[in-house]
Design a protein around this motif. Structure first.
Motif, PDB file in Angstrom:
ATOM      1  N   ILE A  13      -4.421   5.112  -0.561  1.00  0.00           N
ATOM      2  CA  ILE A  13      -4.892   4.366   0.613  1.00  0.00           C
ATOM      3  C   ILE A  13      -6.129   5.082   1.147  1.00  0.00           C
ATOM      4  CG2 ILE A  13      -4.316   3.566   2.945  1.00  0.00           C
ATOM      5  CD1 ILE A  13      -1.317   3.784   2.077  1.00  0.00           C
ATOM      6  N   SER A  14      -7.256   4.383   1.174  1.00  0.00           N
ATOM      7  CA  SER A  14      -8.502   4.980   1.672  1.00  0.00           C
ATOM      8  C   SER A  14      -9.475   3.861   1.984  1.00  0.00           C
ATOM      9  CB  SER A  14      -9.111   5.898   0.615  1.00  0.00           C
ATOM     10  OG  SER A  14     -10.403   6.296   1.007  1.00  0.00           O
ATOM     11  N   ASN A  15     -10.372   4.096   2.952  1.00  0.00           N
ATOM     12  CA  ASN A  15     -11.373   3.077   3.274  1.00  0.00           C
ATOM     13  C   ASN A  15     -12.613   3.204   2.400  1.00  0.00           C
ATOM     14  OD1 ASN A  15     -11.090   5.370   5.234  1.00  0.00           O
ATOM     15  ND2 ASN A  15     -13.274   4.921   5.396  1.00  0.00           N
ATOM     16  N   ASN A  16     -12.661   4.207   1.530  1.00  0.00           N
ATOM     17  CA  ASN A  16     -13.843   4.384   0.683  1.00  0.00           C
ATOM     18  C   ASN A  16     -13.758   3.462  -0.530  1.00  0.00           C
ATOM     19  OD1 ASN A  16     -16.320   5.498   0.133  1.00  0.00           O
ATOM     20  ND2 ASN A  16     -15.535   7.455  -0.587  1.00  0.00           N
TER      21      ASN A  16
ATOM     22  N   GLN B  86       0.838  -1.214   0.000  1.00  0.00           N
ATOM     23  CA  GLN B  86       0.000   0.000   0.000  1.00  0.00           C
ATOM     24  C   GLN B  86       0.872   1.264   0.000  1.00  0.00           C
ATOM     25  OE1 GLN B  86      -4.266  -1.148   1.846  1.00  0.00           O
ATOM     26  NE2 GLN B  86      -2.906  -0.184   3.278  1.00  0.00           N
TER      27      GLN B  86
ATOM     28  N   THR C 203      -7.397  -0.631   0.573  1.00  0.00           N
ATOM     29  CA  THR C 203      -7.738  -0.692   2.005  1.00  0.00           C
ATOM     30  C   THR C 203      -7.159  -1.942   2.636  1.00  0.00           C
ATOM     31  OG1 THR C 203      -9.882   0.214   1.367  1.00  0.00           O
ATOM     32  CG2 THR C 203      -9.721  -0.617   3.609  1.00  0.00           C
ATOM     33  N   HIS C 204      -6.698  -1.818   3.867  1.00  0.00           N
ATOM     34  CA  HIS C 204      -6.273  -2.996   4.639  1.00  0.00           C
ATOM     35  C   HIS C 204      -7.364  -3.238   5.690  1.00  0.00           C
ATOM     36  CE1 HIS C 204      -3.787  -5.120   7.774  1.00  0.00           C
ATOM     37  NE2 HIS C 204      -3.580  -5.830   6.692  1.00  0.00           N
ATOM     38  N   PRO C 205      -8.339  -4.108   5.383  1.00  0.00           N
ATOM     39  CA  PRO C 205      -9.527  -4.224   6.248  1.00  0.00           C
ATOM     40  C   PRO C 205      -9.212  -4.546   7.711  1.00  0.00           C
ATOM     41  CG  PRO C 205      -9.887  -5.358   4.175  1.00  0.00           C
ATOM     42  CD  PRO C 205      -8.442  -4.972   4.205  1.00  0.00           C
TER      43      PRO C 205
ATOM     44  N   THR D 297      -8.470  -1.371   9.531  1.00  0.00           N
ATOM     45  CA  THR D 297      -9.314  -0.192   9.314  1.00  0.00           C
ATOM     46  C   THR D 297     -10.797  -0.563   9.396  1.00  0.00           C
ATOM     47  OG1 THR D 297      -9.210  -0.448   6.896  1.00  0.00           O
ATOM     48  CG2 THR D 297      -7.548   0.978   7.915  1.00  0.00           C
ATOM     49  N   THR D 298     -11.417  -0.868   8.260  1.00  0.00           N
ATOM     50  CA  THR D 298     -12.878  -1.075   8.219  1.00  0.00           C
ATOM     51  C   THR D 298     -13.361  -2.209   9.120  1.00  0.00           C
ATOM     52  OG1 THR D 298     -12.505  -2.452   6.272  1.00  0.00           O
ATOM     53  CG2 THR D 298     -13.191  -0.178   5.882  1.00  0.00           C
TER      54      THR D 298
END
Ligand SMILES: Cc1ncc(COP(=O)(O)O)c(C=O)c1O
Length: 394
Positions: free
Chosen positions: A332-335, A324, A344-346, A349-350
């Motif tokens: 790099i974004s959670n969207n 990343q 995204t690195h779940p 993050t999410t």
């Protein structure tokens, strides 16, 4: 408006309400309320004897255009535009339930959706059973005499599992329960839950519908009877309405949805194939590939692959972070669903709030990464991945 229009035409022209000025682009009606010519006119409007808007929390012209356009695309009779995807999910579930009722939901849900059914609903006496939704037998086993709603997302976030929507709908119909499908990952172009037998469809319009990272929005779609009997009053009195400014932004976004999703899907498919050939990658999950574990269900219920790819690096979290950090074009974004490629690195993050065990159940390992492909040049994206992977230690 012609019902025979194909999606690309519906999304440019559907639902347009032109004012007396004949504007080309849809107008933004930023107003809280509406005025009446006479007291009698106000009375008739409130009695429902005449058509028209009353108050922007209930409905307004720009939102109406967005709702009508979404209805055409989805093949739904009616819709309500909400302030966010989560407002849509929460409204769609809670508006139809009361204390004592029971929800069966697939456990592979976006974190906030899971919180709504697993944590919020039980506070109001609505129980929820979470299951592995891939196996229809699990849905059947979880049914109780109180089951009123089945809730699922397909493909799921982030590991792109697929659930047999027609199979779940058949079970729900046997007991008179309603199926709510969060169709965000499939987009309204690639999967039509209502045609597959689901009763209610919800979107985070924040994702592909806006597609350019600007504003939050959501929408709930269903038949007119369900909306009149369940959502209508809930929506008016609890106030999750979308801002007309956002409805306008989303109306403009949706015009280019087919172009964007086509390019995003092409990019995602090519990147998935590229990644599958790389030695540092343990596994690639992509709904458009023949090696997807549920390729047979995908062929039955989806007309396109996906704009998202999930993959696992052999080197775990360190390798995922290194990849990343080394990407230049992909951000790099959670969207997701954006015209910019986002990664995204779940696990950190999410999906960080899930236990490690719950993450493992969903196939999220420390090396799992989710890519939302954008509309950039395909070769530039593949070169970005090749360059970044070279910097990851094996
Ligand atoms: C599958 C899914 N459902 C619902 C939501 C919630 O949407 P919003 O952020 O617009 O509230 C998201 C993303 O945030 C999502 O990925």
């Amino acid at each position: 408006m012609s019902k025979t229009w194909r999606p690309a035409t519906q999304l440019v022209h559907g639902g347009t309400l032109r004012s007396q000025y004949g504007e080309t682009s849809e107008a933004i009606y930023l107003t809280q309320g509406f005025v009446y010519e006479t007291s009698e006119a106000a009375e008739a409007r409130f009695k429902g004897e005449t058509e028209g808007f009353i108050y922007a929390r209930y409905g307004s012209p720009t939102n109406d255009m967005f709702e009508k356009r979404m209805c055409m695309l989805e093949g739904a009779e009616d819709a309500r535009a909400t302030a966010s995807g989560m407002a849509a999910v929460t409204a769609a579930i809670l508006c139809q339930l009361k204390a004592g009722d029971h929800i069966v939901a697939a456990r592979a849900l976006f974190g906030s959706c899971r919180w709504v059914v697993e944590t919020l609903a039980p506070k109001y006496g609505i129980d929820c059973t979470l299951i592995d939704g891939r196996d229809l037998a699990n849905w059947e086993k979880a049914i109780t005499a109180k089951t009123k709603v089945f809730f699922l997302e397909s493909p799921t976030n982030p590991t792109l599992e697929v659930i047999d929507i027609a199979g779940v709908a058949k079970l729900a119909n046997q007991i008179g329960a309603k199926v709510v499908v969060d169709n965000v990952f499939a987009t309204p172009l690639f999967q039509k839950p209502l045609e597959l037998g689901a009763h209610i469809v919800v979107y985070s319009a924040t994702k592909h519908i806006d597609g350019q990272g600007r504003c939050l929005g959501g929408v709930v779609l269903s038949d007119k009877e369900w909306i009149d009997e369940n959502l209508h009053d809930y929506f008016r009195h609890t106030g999750p309405a979308m801002s007309p400014f956002n409805a306008w932004t989303l109306l403009k976004g949706i015009e280019t949805l087919p172009l964007r999703v086509r390019q995003q899907t092409e990019n995602a498919a090519k990147i998935a194939d590229f990644l599958a050939e790389q030695g540092k990658i343990a596994k690639v999950i992509y709904p458009g590939r023949k090696d997807h574990p549920q390729a047979d269900i995908i062929a039955k219920q989806m007309t396109g692959g996906s704009t998202l790819v999930a993959f696992e690096l052999k080197g775990g979290k360190d390798a995922a972070f290194a990849l990343q950090n080394a990407l230049e074009i992909v951000k790099i974004s959670n969207n997701l669903g954006d015209s910019k490629s986002l990664i995204t690195h779940p696990a950190t993050t999410t999906h960080k709030n899930l236990t490690e065990e719950a993450r493992a159940e969903l196939g999220i390992s420390p090396g799992t990464v989710r890519l939302s492909a954008g509309i950039e040049d395909t070769d530039d994206l593949i070169e970005d991945f090749a360059r970044a992977l070279a910097k990851v230690s094996a």
